[in-house]
Design a protein around this motif. Structure first.
Motif, PDB file in Angstrom:
ATOM      1  N   ARG A   1       0.862  -1.178   0.000  1.00  0.00           N
ATOM      2  CA  ARG A   1       0.000   0.000   0.000  1.00  0.00           C
ATOM      3  C   ARG A   1       0.897   1.226   0.000  1.00  0.00           C
ATOM      4  N   ILE A   2       0.549   2.215  -0.826  1.00  0.00           N
ATOM      5  CA  ILE A   2       1.234   3.507  -0.799  1.00  0.00           C
ATOM      6  C   ILE A   2       0.191   4.558  -0.453  1.00  0.00           C
ATOM      7  N   THR A   3       0.463   5.283   0.632  1.00  0.00           N
ATOM      8  CA  THR A   3      -0.434   6.328   1.110  1.00  0.00           C
ATOM      9  C   THR A   3       0.297   7.664   1.006  1.00  0.00           C
ATOM     10  N   VAL A   4      -0.360   8.657   0.397  1.00  0.00           N
ATOM     11  CA  VAL A   4       0.220   9.995   0.259  1.00  0.00           C
ATOM     12  C   VAL A   4      -0.675  10.973   0.994  1.00  0.00           C
ATOM     13  N   ASN A   5      -0.130  11.614   2.014  1.00  0.00           N
ATOM     14  CA  ASN A   5      -0.866  12.574   2.838  1.00  0.00           C
ATOM     15  C   ASN A   5      -2.191  11.991   3.336  1.00  0.00           C
ATOM     16  N   GLY A   6      -2.153  10.742   3.765  1.00  0.00           N
ATOM     17  CA  GLY A   6      -3.323  10.106   4.349  1.00  0.00           C
ATOM     18  C   GLY A   6      -4.302   9.513   3.352  1.00  0.00           C
TER      19      GLY A   6
END
Length: 142
Positions: A115-120
C-alpha cells in the motif's frame, strides 16, 4: 597603375564586403536581444519550504512472513531491505514537488500485499495470494 588596380580589386572588394557583413551582424545581435540575461539576485525572496508530503510505504502479509523489499527513496534511488518480518512500513517526508513512489516485495508466505499512502490518502494498493507471493505498488506522481 591600371595593372595594380586590375590585380587587387577583387581582394579589396572582398575585404569591404566582409567588413559590411560584420557590422550588420553586430547590429542585428543588439536588435534581436541576444545579450546575456543576468537575473537580479539582490531582490530574490528566500524560498521557504512548506506543506511537506508524507509518503507511506506499507507491506503486509500473513503473520510470521519474511520478505525482501525494494523501494525508491525521495531522490528516486533504489533501496533494499532484506529479511524483514511483516508488517513493514517506511515513511518519507519531503518538500519536493513530485515524488516517484515505488515499492516491490516478495515474501516466503502465500499472501503479501502493499500500500502507498500519500498525505493520508491511499493512492495504490495491491495484494497477491500464491506460493512465495510477490507484489508491487507504484504512484508515478506523489
Amino acid at each position: 597603375m591600371t595593372r595594380l588596380v586590375a590585380r587587387f580589386w577583387v581582394p579589396f572588394v572582398m575585404v569591404v564586403v566582409v567588413a559590411i557583413a560584420a557590422l550588420t551582424v553586430a547590429r542585428l545581435h543588439g536588435v534581436f536581444g541576444s545579450k546575456m540575461y543576468r537575473p537580479d539576485n539582490g531582490n530574490a525572496d528566500a524560498i521557504i519550504q512548506f506543506n511537506p508530503k508524507h509518503v507511506l510505504f506499507e507491506i503486509f502479509g500473513a503473520p510470521g512472513t519474511v520478505a525482501d523489499i525494494n523501494y525508491l527513496d525521495e531522490q528516486a534511488q533504489p533501496q533494499r531491505v532484506g529479511g524483514v518480518r511483516l508488517p513493514w512500513s517506511f515513511e518519507i517526508v519531503t518538500t519536493l514537488t513530485a515524488v516517484l513512489a515505488n515499492v516491490i516485495a516478495q515474501g516466503d508466505g502465500d499472501s503479501i500485499g502493499c500500500r502507498i499512502t500519500v498525505n493520508g490518502v491511499v493512492r495504490d494498493q495491491e495484494s497477491e495470494n500464491r506460493y512465495h507471493a510477490q507484489t508491487s505498488c507504484l504512484v508515478k506522481s506523489a
